[in-house]
Design an enzyme around this catalytic site. Sequence first.
Site, mmCIF file in Angstrom:
data_model
loop_
_atom_site.group_PDB
_atom_site.id
_atom_site.type_symbol
_atom_site.label_atom_id
_atom_site.label_comp_id
_atom_site.label_asym_id
_atom_site.label_seq_id
_atom_site.Cartn_x
_atom_site.Cartn_y
_atom_site.Cartn_z
ATOM 1 N N GLY A 89 -45.814 64.157 63.498
ATOM 2 C CA GLY A 89 -45.077 65.272 64.078
ATOM 3 C C GLY A 89 -45.906 65.988 65.124
ATOM 4 O O GLY A 89 -47.141 65.926 65.100
ATOM 5 N N ASP A 93 -44.636 74.599 71.267
ATOM 6 C CA ASP A 93 -43.991 75.897 71.055
ATOM 7 C C ASP A 93 -43.850 76.694 72.349
ATOM 8 O O ASP A 93 -44.831 76.902 73.078
ATOM 9 C CB ASP A 93 -44.795 76.729 70.054
ATOM 10 C CG ASP A 93 -44.807 76.121 68.657
ATOM 11 O OD1 ASP A 93 -44.145 75.093 68.442
ATOM 12 O OD2 ASP A 93 -45.470 76.705 67.780
ATOM 13 N N GLN A 146 -37.575 79.208 63.690
ATOM 14 C CA GLN A 146 -38.802 79.949 63.979
ATOM 15 C C GLN A 146 -38.851 80.299 65.463
ATOM 16 O O GLN A 146 -38.505 79.474 66.319
ATOM 17 C CB GLN A 146 -40.029 79.107 63.588
ATOM 18 C CG GLN A 146 -41.372 79.792 63.787
ATOM 19 C CD GLN A 146 -41.461 81.110 63.020
ATOM 20 O OE1 GLN A 146 -41.063 82.159 63.518
ATOM 21 N NE2 GLN A 146 -41.964 81.059 61.802
ATOM 22 N N TYR A 152 -38.600 72.232 67.745
ATOM 23 C CA TYR A 152 -39.156 71.802 66.448
ATOM 24 C C TYR A 152 -38.185 72.094 65.306
ATOM 25 O O TYR A 152 -37.955 71.237 64.443
ATOM 26 C CB TYR A 152 -40.489 72.520 66.241
ATOM 27 C CG TYR A 152 -41.284 72.138 65.019
ATOM 28 C CD1 TYR A 152 -42.054 70.969 64.987
ATOM 29 C CD2 TYR A 152 -41.318 72.971 63.905
ATOM 30 C CE1 TYR A 152 -42.822 70.648 63.877
ATOM 31 C CE2 TYR A 152 -42.092 72.651 62.787
ATOM 32 C CZ TYR A 152 -42.838 71.493 62.779
ATOM 33 O OH TYR A 152 -43.603 71.180 61.678
ATOM 34 N N GLY A 183 -44.492 74.374 53.666
ATOM 35 C CA GLY A 183 -44.741 75.646 54.319
ATOM 36 C C GLY A 183 -46.051 75.542 55.088
ATOM 37 O O GLY A 183 -46.503 74.444 55.430
HETATM 38 N N1 LIG Z 1 -49.576 71.709 58.559
HETATM 39 C C1 LIG Z 1 -48.545 72.442 58.236
HETATM 40 O O1 LIG Z 1 -48.683 73.601 57.857
HETATM 41 C C2 LIG Z 1 -47.156 71.864 58.305
HETATM 42 C C3 LIG Z 1 -46.093 72.659 57.868
HETATM 43 C C4 LIG Z 1 -44.813 72.139 57.881
HETATM 44 C C5 LIG Z 1 -44.585 70.855 58.324
HETATM 45 N N2 LIG Z 1 -45.615 70.094 58.764
HETATM 46 C C6 LIG Z 1 -45.311 68.723 59.221
HETATM 47 O O2 LIG Z 1 -46.101 67.807 58.499
HETATM 48 C C7 LIG Z 1 -46.441 66.700 59.317
HETATM 49 C C8 LIG Z 1 -47.962 66.551 59.381
HETATM 50 O O3 LIG Z 1 -48.534 67.730 59.889
HETATM 51 P P1 LIG Z 1 -50.110 67.969 60.028
HETATM 52 O O4 LIG Z 1 -50.368 69.388 59.799
HETATM 53 O O5 LIG Z 1 -50.822 66.954 59.210
HETATM 54 O O6 LIG Z 1 -50.292 67.713 61.585
HETATM 55 P P2 LIG Z 1 -51.444 66.928 62.349
HETATM 56 O O7 LIG Z 1 -51.329 67.326 63.782
HETATM 57 O O8 LIG Z 1 -52.752 67.098 61.653
HETATM 58 O O9 LIG Z 1 -50.994 65.402 62.154
HETATM 59 C C9 LIG Z 1 -49.919 64.826 62.847
HETATM 60 C C10 LIG Z 1 -50.300 63.395 63.167
HETATM 61 O O10 LIG Z 1 -49.229 62.780 63.873
HETATM 62 C C11 LIG Z 1 -49.800 61.959 64.859
HETATM 63 N N3 LIG Z 1 -48.853 61.708 65.936
HETATM 64 C C12 LIG Z 1 -48.421 62.552 66.888
HETATM 65 N N4 LIG Z 1 -47.600 61.923 67.728
HETATM 66 C C13 LIG Z 1 -47.505 60.642 67.295
HETATM 67 C C14 LIG Z 1 -46.814 59.494 67.761
HETATM 68 N N5 LIG Z 1 -46.024 59.531 68.857
HETATM 69 N N6 LIG Z 1 -46.950 58.327 67.088
HETATM 70 C C15 LIG Z 1 -47.742 58.270 65.983
HETATM 71 N N7 LIG Z 1 -48.414 59.319 65.488
HETATM 72 C C16 LIG Z 1 -48.296 60.491 66.147
HETATM 73 C C17 LIG Z 1 -51.007 62.726 65.357
HETATM 74 O O11 LIG Z 1 -51.947 61.898 66.030
HETATM 75 C C18 LIG Z 1 -51.540 63.315 64.067
HETATM 76 O O12 LIG Z 1 -52.525 62.497 63.468
HETATM 77 C C19 LIG Z 1 -45.829 66.979 60.689
HETATM 78 O O13 LIG Z 1 -44.591 66.311 60.774
HETATM 79 C C20 LIG Z 1 -45.632 68.485 60.678
HETATM 80 O O14 LIG Z 1 -44.597 68.871 61.529
HETATM 81 C C21 LIG Z 1 -46.902 70.574 58.757
#
Ligand SMILES: NC(=O)c1ccc[n+]([C@@H]2O[C@H](COP(=O)([O-])OP(=O)(O)OC[C@H]3O[C@@H](n4cnc5c(N)ncnc54)[C@H](O)[C@@H]3O)[C@@H](O)[C@H]2O)c1
Length: 246
Positions: A89, A93, A146, A152, A183
């Site tokens: 993801g 923003d 948000q 998003y 969250g």
């Molecule tokens: N961290 C939070 O608080 C949180 C909260 C709610 C939802 N999320 C969701 O959880 C998931 C993981 O979040 P995170 O915090 O580990 O984020 P992060 O940025 O640490 O990890 C996301 C990963 O996705 C990879 N990525 C991005 N674009 C890509 C593509 N086109 N192809 C393949 N890989 C790709 C990135 O290289 C990265 O390693 C995401 O979908 C995020 O939206 C996270």
Amino acid sequence: MSKRVAAVTGGLGGLGTAICLHLARAGHRVVAADLDGQPERLAAFEAAVHGLDVEFAALDVSDFAACGRFVADVQARHGALDVLVNNAGITRDVTLRKMDRVQWQDVVDVNLGSVFNLCRHAVDGMVERGFGRIVNLSSVNGQTGQFGQTNYSAAKAGMHGFTMALAREVARKGVTVNTVSPGYCETALVMRMPEAIRADIVDKVPVGRLGRPEEIARAVAFLVAEDAGFVTGANLPVNGGLFMSF
Ligand SMILES: NC(=O)c1ccc[n+]([C@@H]2O[C@H](COP(=O)([O-])OP(=O)(O)OC[C@H]3O[C@@H](n4cnc5c(N)ncnc54)[C@H](O)[C@@H]3O)[C@@H](O)[C@H]2O)c1
């Protein structure tokens, strides 16, 4: 029974790495898919999963054809793709009044388009084998909306619509499809926020802290377990009580 094979997209990320670790420790063979050309992040990931049955595959999840090649390759090398965790993801923003077409499209393509790209290729094999577990990582902000995140929030809300529709289509085939909506968690993404904004967020979380990546991984592991076959089409919130609904 041989090991279940799990693919985790965005596997190099904060939540992705925790999910890979948890699934590997639970006895899965794990393929972590993430963007190519990130040698430092890959080295850190390899150190974290050292000694476990985890491998890395380069993949851009927004590329439909590449997702097809990825699924075919995993199935050819490991015999199956049993578990698919759509976790990759991004955020871009900005308020809608300033958002350009690229900021919209990139977020929709990576968060939501990827779910179609991978499920479209992976689900046939799951149905043929009579077993599959798909988990889509959405967000509390897909449930509440948000500020600065029309792109998003729309993509993340769309993921759960997809989950519910596909869950119905494959429910009789041994394949479950669920959403996990985290969250705010202690990952680089959130830790990069200015301290004051983070403190403000924590203030609003009933549990009174950020989530730990392991706590999200635990929810994913629950949903992909062998004996989780009666849970499908669900949206499991793991948010410290930030958003509650029934
Ligand atoms: N961290 C939070 O608080 C949180 C909260 C709610 C939802 N999320 C969701 O959880 C998931 C993981 O979040 P995170 O915090 O580990 O984020 P992060 O940025 O640490 O990890 C996301 C990963 O996705 C990879 N990525 C991005 N674009 C890509 C593509 N086109 N192809 C393949 N890989 C790709 C990135 O290289 C990265 O390693 C995401 O979908 C995020 O939206 C996270």
